[in-house]
Motif scaffolding. Structure first.
Motif, PDB file in Angstrom:
ATOM      1  N   TYR A 122      -0.105  43.245  10.178  1.00  0.00           N
ATOM      2  CA  TYR A 122       1.306  42.938   9.970  1.00  0.00           C
ATOM      3  C   TYR A 122       1.755  41.765  10.840  1.00  0.00           C
ATOM      4  O   TYR A 122       2.360  40.805  10.359  1.00  0.00           O
ATOM      5  N   LYS A 123       1.476  41.825  12.134  1.00  0.00           N
ATOM      6  CA  LYS A 123       1.900  40.764  13.045  1.00  0.00           C
ATOM      7  C   LYS A 123       1.259  39.429  12.669  1.00  0.00           C
ATOM      8  O   LYS A 123       1.905  38.374  12.746  1.00  0.00           O
TER       9      LYS A 123
ATOM     10  N   ILE B  19       7.378  55.307  10.067  1.00  0.00           N
ATOM     11  CA  ILE B  19       8.332  54.491  10.819  1.00  0.00           C
ATOM     12  C   ILE B  19       8.847  55.294  12.004  1.00  0.00           C
ATOM     13  O   ILE B  19       9.484  56.326  11.853  1.00  0.00           O
ATOM     14  N   THR B  20       8.525  54.801  13.184  1.00  0.00           N
ATOM     15  CA  THR B  20       8.902  55.443  14.445  1.00  0.00           C
ATOM     16  C   THR B  20       9.712  54.440  15.267  1.00  0.00           C
ATOM     17  O   THR B  20       9.883  53.287  14.879  1.00  0.00           O
ATOM     18  N   VAL B  21      10.162  54.861  16.430  1.00  0.00           N
ATOM     19  CA  VAL B  21      10.876  53.961  17.338  1.00  0.00           C
ATOM     20  C   VAL B  21       9.982  52.759  17.663  1.00  0.00           C
ATOM     21  O   VAL B  21      10.455  51.616  17.708  1.00  0.00           O
ATOM     22  N   LYS B  22       8.697  52.987  17.847  1.00  0.00           N
ATOM     23  CA  LYS B  22       7.756  51.890  18.115  1.00  0.00           C
ATOM     24  C   LYS B  22       7.822  50.869  16.995  1.00  0.00           C
ATOM     25  O   LYS B  22       7.905  49.665  17.237  1.00  0.00           O
TER      26      LYS B  22
ATOM     27  N   PHE C  54       9.444  45.761  14.247  1.00  0.00           N
ATOM     28  CA  PHE C  54      10.168  45.100  13.167  1.00  0.00           C
ATOM     29  C   PHE C  54      11.320  44.239  13.704  1.00  0.00           C
ATOM     30  O   PHE C  54      11.665  43.231  13.110  1.00  0.00           O
ATOM     31  N   LYS C  55      11.910  44.640  14.823  1.00  0.00           N
ATOM     32  CA  LYS C  55      12.962  43.817  15.432  1.00  0.00           C
ATOM     33  C   LYS C  55      12.368  42.525  16.003  1.00  0.00           C
ATOM     34  O   LYS C  55      12.947  41.455  15.866  1.00  0.00           O
ATOM     35  N   GLU C  56      11.203  42.638  16.637  1.00  0.00           N
ATOM     36  CA  GLU C  56      10.566  41.468  17.241  1.00  0.00           C
ATOM     37  C   GLU C  56       9.897  40.573  16.191  1.00  0.00           C
ATOM     38  O   GLU C  56       9.888  39.349  16.321  1.00  0.00           O
ATOM     39  N   PHE C  57       9.317  41.181  15.171  1.00  0.00           N
ATOM     40  CA  PHE C  57       8.632  40.470  14.096  1.00  0.00           C
ATOM     41  C   PHE C  57       9.257  40.914  12.771  1.00  0.00           C
ATOM     42  O   PHE C  57       8.697  41.752  12.061  1.00  0.00           O
TER      43      PHE C  57
END
Length: 70
Positions: A22-23, A41-44, A49-52
């Motif tokens: 993904y990254k 989909i977890t907090v991690k 997803f916020k960063e990338f």
């Protein structure tokens, strides 16, 4: 000439190497869509997803009855 990439499966986020895939897709400039059932989909992943940011996240859902199956 490829601009868009959809990561799907089965459940793509179940792959142990999905984070790296993904990254790499996002940082390579692809408009990346993740097609998921949402169970991984977890907090991690929210932080990733916020960063990338993906171009889009599509979440499928299916019910067990005709009335709720989509």
């Amino acid at each position: 000439g490829v601009l868009e990439l959809t990561l799907t499966g089965g459940e793509p986020m179940a792959r142990p190497d999905f984070e790296a895939i993904y990254k790499h897709a996002v940082t390579s400039g692809f408009l990346t869509t993740v097609f998921t059932n949402g169970t991984y989909i977890t907090v991690k992943w929210i932080e990733i997803f916020k960063e990338f940011p993906p171009s889009m996240i599509e979440i499928s859902y299916h019910g067990t009855k005709k009335k709720t199956f989509n």
